[in-house]
Design a protein around this motif. Sequence first.
Motif, PDB file in Angstrom:
ATOM      1  N   ARG A   1      14.623   9.243  -5.302  1.00 22.05           N
ATOM      2  CA  ARG A   1      15.288  10.539  -5.140  1.00 22.05           C
ATOM      3  C   ARG A   1      16.460  10.669  -6.117  1.00 22.05           C
ATOM      4  N   ALA A   2      17.221   9.593  -6.280  1.00 25.22           N
ATOM      5  CA  ALA A   2      18.358   9.632  -7.207  1.00 25.22           C
ATOM      6  C   ALA A   2      17.902   9.848  -8.642  1.00 25.22           C
ATOM      7  N   ALA A   3      16.724   9.304  -8.987  1.00 27.88           N
ATOM      8  CA  ALA A   3      16.169   9.478 -10.333  1.00 27.88           C
ATOM      9  C   ALA A   3      15.397  10.779 -10.473  1.00 27.88           C
ATOM     10  N   ASP A   4      15.233  11.506  -9.353  1.00 26.47           N
ATOM     11  CA  ASP A   4      14.522  12.789  -9.326  1.00 26.47           C
ATOM     12  C   ASP A   4      13.076  12.644  -9.797  1.00 26.47           C
ATOM     13  N   VAL A   5      12.427  11.577  -9.323  1.00 29.31           N
ATOM     14  CA  VAL A   5      11.010  11.378  -9.623  1.00 29.31           C
ATOM     15  C   VAL A   5      10.275  11.032  -8.329  1.00 29.31           C
ATOM     16  N   PRO A   6       8.995  11.336  -8.229  1.00 22.38           N
ATOM     17  CA  PRO A   6       8.227  10.901  -7.062  1.00 22.38           C
ATOM     18  C   PRO A   6       8.147   9.380  -7.026  1.00 22.38           C
ATOM     19  N   LEU A   7       8.079   8.826  -5.841  1.00 23.54           N
ATOM     20  CA  LEU A   7       8.008   7.372  -5.715  1.00 23.54           C
ATOM     21  C   LEU A   7       6.806   6.815  -6.459  1.00 23.54           C
ATOM     22  N   VAL A   8       5.696   7.549  -6.481  1.00 24.01           N
ATOM     23  CA  VAL A   8       4.496   7.065  -7.150  1.00 24.01           C
ATOM     24  C   VAL A   8       4.766   6.728  -8.609  1.00 24.01           C
ATOM     25  N   THR A   9       5.681   7.452  -9.241  1.00 25.93           N
ATOM     26  CA  THR A   9       6.021   7.194 -10.646  1.00 25.93           C
ATOM     27  C   THR A   9       6.642   5.815 -10.805  1.00 25.93           C
ATOM     28  N   MET A  10       7.519   5.444  -9.866  1.00 24.00           N
ATOM     29  CA  MET A  10       8.185   4.145  -9.935  1.00 24.00           C
ATOM     30  C   MET A  10       7.260   2.990  -9.532  1.00 24.00           C
ATOM     31  N   LEU A  11       6.148   3.324  -8.881  1.00 22.26           N
ATOM     32  CA  LEU A  11       5.212   2.290  -8.430  1.00 22.26           C
ATOM     33  C   LEU A  11       4.095   2.024  -9.427  1.00 22.26           C
ATOM     34  N   GLY A  12       4.182   2.646 -10.599  1.00 23.44           N
ATOM     35  CA  GLY A  12       3.190   2.394 -11.628  1.00 23.44           C
ATOM     36  C   GLY A  12       2.515   3.635 -12.162  1.00 23.44           C
ATOM     37  N   GLY A  13       2.778   4.790 -11.545  1.00 20.63           N
ATOM     38  CA  GLY A  13       2.186   6.031 -12.022  1.00 20.63           C
ATOM     39  C   GLY A  13       1.022   6.486 -11.159  1.00 20.63           C
ATOM     40  N   ARG A  14       0.822   7.784 -11.149  1.00 13.70           N
ATOM     41  CA  ARG A  14      -0.215   8.384 -10.310  1.00 13.70           C
ATOM     42  C   ARG A  14      -1.577   8.226 -10.960  1.00 13.70           C
ATOM     43  N   GLU A  15      -2.514   7.614 -10.248  1.00  9.98           N
ATOM     44  CA  GLU A  15      -3.841   7.349 -10.777  1.00  9.98           C
ATOM     45  C   GLU A  15      -4.830   8.465 -10.461  1.00  9.98           C
ATOM     46  N   SER A  16      -4.597   9.221  -9.395  1.00 12.39           N
ATOM     47  CA  SER A  16      -5.462  10.348  -9.030  1.00 12.39           C
ATOM     48  C   SER A  16      -4.694  11.262  -8.096  1.00 12.39           C
ATOM     49  N   ASP A  17      -5.245  12.445  -7.854  1.00 12.69           N
ATOM     50  CA  ASP A  17      -4.533  13.429  -7.038  1.00 12.69           C
ATOM     51  C   ASP A  17      -4.631  13.152  -5.547  1.00 12.69           C
ATOM     52  N   MET A  18      -5.781  12.628  -5.101  1.00 11.82           N
ATOM     53  CA  MET A  18      -6.015  12.427  -3.679  1.00 11.82           C
ATOM     54  C   MET A  18      -6.673  11.073  -3.447  1.00 11.82           C
ATOM     55  N   ALA A  19      -6.391  10.488  -2.289  1.00 13.98           N
ATOM     56  CA  ALA A  19      -7.064   9.255  -1.868  1.00 13.98           C
ATOM     57  C   ALA A  19      -8.000   9.582  -0.717  1.00 13.98           C
ATOM     58  N   GLU A  20      -9.193   8.998  -0.730  1.00 14.93           N
ATOM     59  CA  GLU A  20     -10.121   9.220   0.369  1.00 14.93           C
ATOM     60  C   GLU A  20      -9.628   8.480   1.607  1.00 14.93           C
ATOM     61  N   THR A  21      -9.757   9.108   2.750  1.00 18.45           N
ATOM     62  CA  THR A  21      -9.261   8.528   3.997  1.00 18.45           C
ATOM     63  C   THR A  21     -10.419   8.081   4.887  1.00 18.45           C
ATOM     64  N   TYR A  22     -10.093   7.170   5.812  1.00 17.51           N
ATOM     65  CA  TYR A  22     -11.043   6.779   6.846  1.00 17.51           C
ATOM     66  C   TYR A  22     -10.423   7.070   8.207  1.00 17.51           C
ATOM     67  N   ARG A  23     -11.270   7.087   9.226  1.00 10.21           N
ATOM     68  CA  ARG A  23     -10.790   7.230  10.593  1.00 10.21           C
ATOM     69  C   ARG A  23     -11.417   6.168  11.472  1.00 10.21           C
ATOM     70  N   VAL A  24     -10.797   5.911  12.607  1.00  8.68           N
ATOM     71  CA  VAL A  24     -11.148   4.767  13.435  1.00  8.68           C
ATOM     72  C   VAL A  24     -11.958   5.199  14.654  1.00  8.68           C
ATOM     73  N   VAL A  25     -13.033   4.470  14.913  1.00 15.34           N
ATOM     74  CA  VAL A  25     -13.800   4.607  16.153  1.00 15.34           C
ATOM     75  C   VAL A  25     -13.403   3.428  17.035  1.00 15.34           C
ATOM     76  N   THR A  26     -12.557   3.684  18.032  1.00  9.37           N
ATOM     77  CA  THR A  26     -12.021   2.610  18.856  1.00  9.37           C
ATOM     78  C   THR A  26     -13.014   2.212  19.943  1.00  9.37           C
ATOM     79  N   HIS A  27     -12.686   1.092  20.610  1.00 10.41           N
ATOM     80  CA  HIS A  27     -13.546   0.600  21.677  1.00 10.41           C
ATOM     81  C   HIS A  27     -13.725   1.645  22.771  1.00 10.41           C
ATOM     82  N   GLY A  28     -14.950   1.747  23.295  1.00  9.26           N
ATOM     83  CA  GLY A  28     -15.260   2.642  24.400  1.00  9.26           C
ATOM     84  C   GLY A  28     -16.701   2.436  24.805  1.00  9.26           C
TER      85      GLY A  28
END
Length: 367
Positions: free
Chosen positions: A115-142
């Motif tokens: 925030r102090a550098a006025d950049v997204p955290l992703v920039t400081m972590l190595g740079g943005r590789e893509s716009d979106m990440a695919e997500t998963y969801r959990v099927v819990t015990h039942g």
Amino acid sequence: MKIKSIKAYHVVQPFVDGPYRMSKGRVADCFDAVIVAITSDGGVTGWGEMAPLGNFYSAAFPAGTRAGVPEIAPHLIGQDPRGFAGIGRLMDTVFKGHPYVKSALDMACWDLAARAADVPLVTMLGGRESDMAETYRVVTHGTLDQMAALARRIIAEGCRRLQVKVGGNVHDDIERVTTVAAAVPKGTVIFCDANAGWTPYQARQFADATRGIDYTFEQPCTTLDENMSVRRMLDKPMVLDESVTSLGEMLEIHRRGAADGLTLKISRLGGVTQTRLIRDVAVDLGFMITVEDTGGAEIDTAAMAHLSLSTPAERRLHAIAFHEWVTVRTARNAPPVTGSHMGIPDGPGLGIDVDPGLLGEPFFEIA
């Protein structure tokens, strides 16, 4: 830049869908989070969050975090929050072990610095590789019907990646996975996650009976030796999660060829600093990577999103939107989720606008 003040909040985050169930009868009703705000002498505030999944999932528990943060925080006053490695060494010096206690503090330093550098955290972590990440969801015990219905609902809502909880009675788990696989379209990505709930004998029983189902095996047993004994006979990919506790353990997993992929939990590793280090080395060693955490809402999910999207797309498995699991809000915005993909909020640092009014009164503060 110096750290001027630190506040810590306790926020209970009940689950939208009720109790979360996993192997060996382990159940949680909520994430029990500690949220940390670190403010610099220039008036910039960074946020961090840590939420164990009950007392049973990791070597972490909510009361331990609430007790540990006040022990460490006074030592950070006057330090430069941008000196991540030095902050980490200092925390390890004054408070031995317990990386989960340090995770929110470390995360807040990264958010503050970005925030102090006025950049997204992703920039400081190595740079943005893509716009979106695919997500998963959990099927819990039942029951079989409950798990099949949940899997169908998840698919109907646009998600194409399922993590099916196993690790209980092997014969019941064989039925569970067979039923879920039959309930979803062909091509659905399935992970069978035992959360270290089986012996090697049980894991081999399960693997042999489910050879006809396309899935990835996730952390069948507790120790690396046990998982390695399963790996030798397995004809499916294996991902390890609970076994990844440090850079040294990750290197040992690689040396022994014990896994194809790794799930990196931010709090288990002690924060963003160590997660980024282990992620980068693991990518260079050829692992597939998932970056997530043991729980949390908007703050922790945002950190997961930034770490995920700074991971090379060809080495990224998937991500998870924890803020959608809980009934409470901690910020006015959140990582955007569209269908089965998650992005990063616009803005510097984590990109979220945390609302202290949603957090209640701090249980600790120092300046």
